[in-house]
Write a protein that holds these residues in place. Structure first.
Motif, PDB file in Angstrom:
ATOM      1  N   PHE A  86       0.841  -1.198   0.000  1.00 22.68           N
ATOM      2  CA  PHE A  86       0.000   0.000   0.000  1.00 22.68           C
ATOM      3  C   PHE A  86       0.881   1.255   0.000  1.00 22.68           C
ATOM      4  CE2 PHE A  86      -4.126   1.705   2.205  1.00 22.68           C
ATOM      5  CZ  PHE A  86      -4.182   2.742   1.288  1.00 22.68           C
ATOM      6  N   LEU A  87       1.846   1.315   0.930  1.00 25.71           N
ATOM      7  CA  LEU A  87       2.704   2.494   1.040  1.00 25.71           C
ATOM      8  C   LEU A  87       3.553   2.676  -0.211  1.00 25.71           C
ATOM      9  CD1 LEU A  87       3.797   4.843   2.694  1.00 25.71           C
ATOM     10  CD2 LEU A  87       5.445   3.259   3.730  1.00 25.71           C
ATOM     11  N   ARG A  88       4.158   1.592  -0.695  1.00 31.92           N
ATOM     12  CA  ARG A  88       4.990   1.698  -1.895  1.00 31.92           C
ATOM     13  C   ARG A  88       4.162   2.189  -3.085  1.00 31.92           C
ATOM     14  NH1 ARG A  88       7.152  -2.925  -1.802  1.00 31.92           N
ATOM     15  NH2 ARG A  88       9.313  -2.417  -1.259  1.00 31.92           N
ATOM     16  N   TYR A  89       2.944   1.702  -3.207  1.00 33.55           N
ATOM     17  CA  TYR A  89       2.071   2.064  -4.329  1.00 33.55           C
ATOM     18  C   TYR A  89       1.751   3.559  -4.323  1.00 33.55           C
ATOM     19  CZ  TYR A  89      -2.154   2.128  -7.269  1.00 33.55           C
ATOM     20  OH  TYR A  89      -3.100   2.418  -8.231  1.00 33.55           O
ATOM     21  N   VAL A  90       1.318   4.088  -3.169  1.00 35.53           N
ATOM     22  CA  VAL A  90       0.901   5.496  -3.148  1.00 35.53           C
ATOM     23  C   VAL A  90       2.095   6.428  -3.337  1.00 35.53           C
ATOM     24  CG1 VAL A  90      -1.159   5.045  -1.772  1.00 35.53           C
ATOM     25  CG2 VAL A  90       0.973   5.624  -0.601  1.00 35.53           C
ATOM     26  N   VAL A  91       3.262   6.055  -2.801  1.00 33.65           N
ATOM     27  CA  VAL A  91       4.446   6.896  -2.982  1.00 33.65           C
ATOM     28  C   VAL A  91       4.887   6.888  -4.440  1.00 33.65           C
ATOM     29  CG1 VAL A  91       6.896   7.143  -2.426  1.00 33.65           C
ATOM     30  CG2 VAL A  91       5.247   6.708  -0.601  1.00 33.65           C
ATOM     31  N   GLN A  92       4.908   5.715  -5.059  1.00 32.72           N
ATOM     32  CA  GLN A  92       5.317   5.639  -6.461  1.00 32.72           C
ATOM     33  C   GLN A  92       4.367   6.420  -7.362  1.00 32.72           C
ATOM     34  OE1 GLN A  92       5.639   1.424  -7.268  1.00 32.72           O
ATOM     35  NE2 GLN A  92       7.741   1.299  -6.492  1.00 32.72           N
ATOM     36  N   LYS A  93       3.068   6.315  -7.100  1.00 36.62           N
ATOM     37  CA  LYS A  93       2.091   7.065  -7.896  1.00 36.62           C
ATOM     38  C   LYS A  93       2.295   8.566  -7.734  1.00 36.62           C
ATOM     39  CE  LYS A  93      -0.742   4.153  -9.996  1.00 36.62           C
ATOM     40  NZ  LYS A  93      -0.978   4.182 -11.462  1.00 36.62           N
ATOM     41  N   GLU A  94       2.446   9.021  -6.484  1.00 33.35           N
ATOM     42  CA  GLU A  94       2.623  10.455  -6.237  1.00 33.35           C
ATOM     43  C   GLU A  94       3.904  10.968  -6.876  1.00 33.35           C
ATOM     44  OE1 GLU A  94       3.840  14.138  -4.479  1.00 33.35           O
ATOM     45  OE2 GLU A  94       4.893  12.234  -4.255  1.00 33.35           O
ATOM     46  N   GLN A  95       4.982  10.208  -6.747  1.00 33.95           N
ATOM     47  CA  GLN A  95       6.261  10.641  -7.289  1.00 33.95           C
ATOM     48  C   GLN A  95       6.278  10.648  -8.817  1.00 33.95           C
ATOM     49  OE1 GLN A  95       9.570  11.460  -5.411  1.00 33.95           O
ATOM     50  NE2 GLN A  95       7.716  12.235  -4.436  1.00 33.95           N
ATOM     51  N   SER A  96       5.435   9.834  -9.428  1.00 33.39           N
ATOM     52  CA  SER A  96       5.376   9.798 -10.895  1.00 33.39           C
ATOM     53  C   SER A  96       4.427  10.848 -11.459  1.00 33.39           C
ATOM     54  CB  SER A  96       4.939   8.407 -11.368  1.00 33.39           C
ATOM     55  OG  SER A  96       3.602   8.136 -10.982  1.00 33.39           O
ATOM     56  N   GLY A  97       3.829  11.659 -10.578  1.00 31.64           N
ATOM     57  CA  GLY A  97       2.931  12.712 -11.030  1.00 31.64           C
ATOM     58  C   GLY A  97       1.497  12.272 -11.200  1.00 31.64           C
ATOM     59  N   ALA A  98       1.148  11.101 -10.665  1.00 30.69           N
ATOM     60  CA  ALA A  98      -0.212  10.564 -10.825  1.00 30.69           C
ATOM     61  C   ALA A  98      -0.980  10.589  -9.509  1.00 30.69           C
ATOM     62  CB  ALA A  98      -0.148   9.143 -11.385  1.00 30.69           C
ATOM     63  N   ALA A  99      -0.741  11.618  -8.694  1.00 28.62           N
ATOM     64  CA  ALA A  99      -1.417  11.688  -7.394  1.00 28.62           C
ATOM     65  C   ALA A  99      -2.929  11.725  -7.541  1.00 28.62           C
ATOM     66  CB  ALA A  99      -0.935  12.919  -6.625  1.00 28.62           C
ATOM     67  N   GLN A 100      -3.408  12.337  -8.637  1.00 26.49           N
ATOM     68  CA  GLN A 100      -4.855  12.440  -8.830  1.00 26.49           C
ATOM     69  C   GLN A 100      -5.506  11.076  -9.028  1.00 26.49           C
ATOM     70  OE1 GLN A 100      -2.566  13.409 -10.963  1.00 26.49           O
ATOM     71  NE2 GLN A 100      -2.984  12.393 -12.918  1.00 26.49           N
ATOM     72  N   ALA A 101      -4.706  10.054  -9.342  1.00 25.98           N
ATOM     73  CA  ALA A 101      -5.248   8.708  -9.556  1.00 25.98           C
ATOM     74  C   ALA A 101      -5.348   7.904  -8.267  1.00 25.98           C
ATOM     75  CB  ALA A 101      -4.374   7.950 -10.563  1.00 25.98           C
ATOM     76  N   LEU A 102      -4.902   8.482  -7.162  1.00 25.40           N
ATOM     77  CA  LEU A 102      -4.925   7.755  -5.890  1.00 25.40           C
ATOM     78  C   LEU A 102      -6.316   7.841  -5.270  1.00 25.40           C
ATOM     79  CD1 LEU A 102      -1.429   8.701  -4.446  1.00 25.40           C
ATOM     80  CD2 LEU A 102      -2.205   6.448  -5.207  1.00 25.40           C
ATOM     81  N   LYS A 103      -7.172   6.963  -5.705  1.00 22.97           N
ATOM     82  CA  LYS A 103      -8.551   6.887  -5.224  1.00 22.97           C
ATOM     83  C   LYS A 103      -8.786   5.520  -4.585  1.00 22.97           C
ATOM     84  CE  LYS A 103      -9.478  10.874  -7.169  1.00 22.97           C
ATOM     85  NZ  LYS A 103      -9.700  12.090  -6.360  1.00 22.97           N
ATOM     86  N   GLY A 104      -9.856   5.442  -3.826  1.00 24.84           N
ATOM     87  CA  GLY A 104     -10.185   4.188  -3.173  1.00 24.84           C
ATOM     88  C   GLY A 104     -10.339   3.045  -4.159  1.00 24.84           C
ATOM     89  N   TYR A 105     -10.909   3.345  -5.331  1.00 26.58           N
ATOM     90  CA  TYR A 105     -11.127   2.289  -6.321  1.00 26.58           C
ATOM     91  C   TYR A 105      -9.806   1.741  -6.854  1.00 26.58           C
ATOM     92  CZ  TYR A 105     -12.456  -0.115 -10.605  1.00 26.58           C
ATOM     93  OH  TYR A 105     -12.599  -1.056 -11.593  1.00 26.58           O
TER      94      TYR A 105
END
Length: 373
Positions: free
Chosen positions: A34-53
């Motif tokens: 979970f932690l690795r996923y959200v950090v990688q998404k945020e760092q790649s510029g895809a923070a807006q894709a971090l949704k519950g779904y």
């Protein structure tokens, strides 16, 4: 990546890998993912894709028909992850130079320098890179000057030990022409205008009241409605005006919040939230408090942005130095806080300083009124 204003990607990667390799996370494979996923998404510029779904499907293997509004899996696991991060930073990670958190109300990670180990960048520049403006060094006897110099040297060595150069980004470029010119009035603090015109009237009022109350507690920001701002715009340095824009999100039942610098249009904080609770008003209060804690204090995004652009007033800089003393109780921090306070409030407190930021703000403004009378 609006949350990593002073922390580069390499430092974030090192920090998250240290957390994932810790004993605290050793038995929590799913939370590590979970932690690795959200950090990688945020760092790649895809923070807006971090949704519950997306988290439910990508991290926890839920099917495509997964509905986060009826299945609380992601929210429950996010709560566990927040608690595990807190436990880590209270134990193994107590001395880590960077702290990673997942604010309540969303899944976008934030990264902050550990205030116990590293002062805010604006304060570092004042204390280390350019200490000459602090008059106390020129006025004190030789013994005191040597003590102050030794304090600076010790602070430099301590920062070197934490490899600050590897953690901090390159110092910001000189301010753009739009932000140049004479300094703001000495006792001015940032103004935040709340633009919530896109919300239901009851939710809009709750949002404004909660943020205003948080701002009043901090005493570092003036919170205003759009109408109040228009009525007093001529008395405000536009370089210190910010706007919290709130609007319904692209996904039904979600909100998007942005903190925008009016003069440049720069977005310095942005987050999306799900209003999944049946009591939307209570949920909105939690969201507003999360936003306020990230943006309004002297360690928050507004003061950091102002310091980066070179538009901090004398009072803002003094609040930062005073808060540094409040957090460290260090002798050198006391000397510099006292020096800047004496500039703002010449009568001051004999032999002491204002540790309360509200009292410092009010005393500074009163002193200015007396000098102009």
């Amino acid at each position: 990546m609006t949350h990593s204003l002073y922390i580069n990607a390499e430092a974030v990667e090192v920090s998250v890998e240290k957390v994932l390799a810790s004993q605290t996370f050793a038995r929590s494979e799913k939370l590590r993912s979970f932690l690795r996923y959200v950090v990688q998404k945020e760092q790649s510029g895809a923070a807006q894709a971090l949704k519950g779904y997306s988290i439910g499907v990508d991290v926890f293997g839920r099917p495509e028909e997964f509905d986060p509004s009826s299945d609380p899996l992601v929210r429950v696991q996010a709560g566990k992850l927040r608690k595990l991060l807190e436990r880590y930073y209270d134990t193994e990670g107590l001395d880590d130079p960077i702290r990673i958190s997942i604010p309540t109300g969303g899944y976008v990670p934030q990264y902050k320098m550990n205030r116990q180990e590293c002062p805010p960048p604006a304060v570092l520049r004042q204390l280390i890179i350019d200490p000459q403006p602090i008059e106390v060094f020129a006025q004190k006897p030789l013994r005191m000057r040597l003590f102050a110099y030794a304090g600076l040297t010790a602070l430099n060595l301590a920062l070197a030990a934490f490899n600050l150069n590897a953690l901090a980004t390159t110092p910001p470029a000189p301010p753009a022409p739009l932000l140049s010119g004479s300094p703001p009035p000495s006792t001015q603090i940032p103004r935040v205008v709340i633009d919530n015109t896109g919300l239901d009237s009851n939710l809009a009022k709750k949002l404004e009241d909660t943020i205003r109350e948080a701002g009043n507690r901090e005493a570092t920001i003036d919170i205003m409605s759009v109408s109040d701002d228009l009525a007093s715009a001529e008395n405000m340095d536009s370089r210190l005006r910010f706007r919290i824009a709130v609007k319904p999100g692209a996904i039904a039942g979600s909100l998007e919040m942005s903190l925008v610098h009016d003069a440049t249009g720069d977005i310095i904080y942005q987050a999306s939230y799900d209003l999944y609770d049946s009591d939307a008003t209570t949920r909105l209060e939690t969201i507003a408090l999360d936003l306020a804690s990230s943006t309004l204090p002297v360690s928050g995004e507004i003061y950091r942005f102002a310091a980066q652009q070179g538009i901090s007033s004398d009072l803002m800089q003094c609040m930062s130095l005073t808060e540094l003393y409040n957090n460290t109780n260090a002798r050198l921090a006391f000397i510099n806080a006292k020096a800047c306070q004496r500039k703002l409030v010449p009568t001051g407190r004999p032999g002491n300083i204002y540790s309360n930021l509200r009292m410092l703000r009010d005393a500074s403004r009163d002193a200015l009124k007396r000098s102009n009378a």
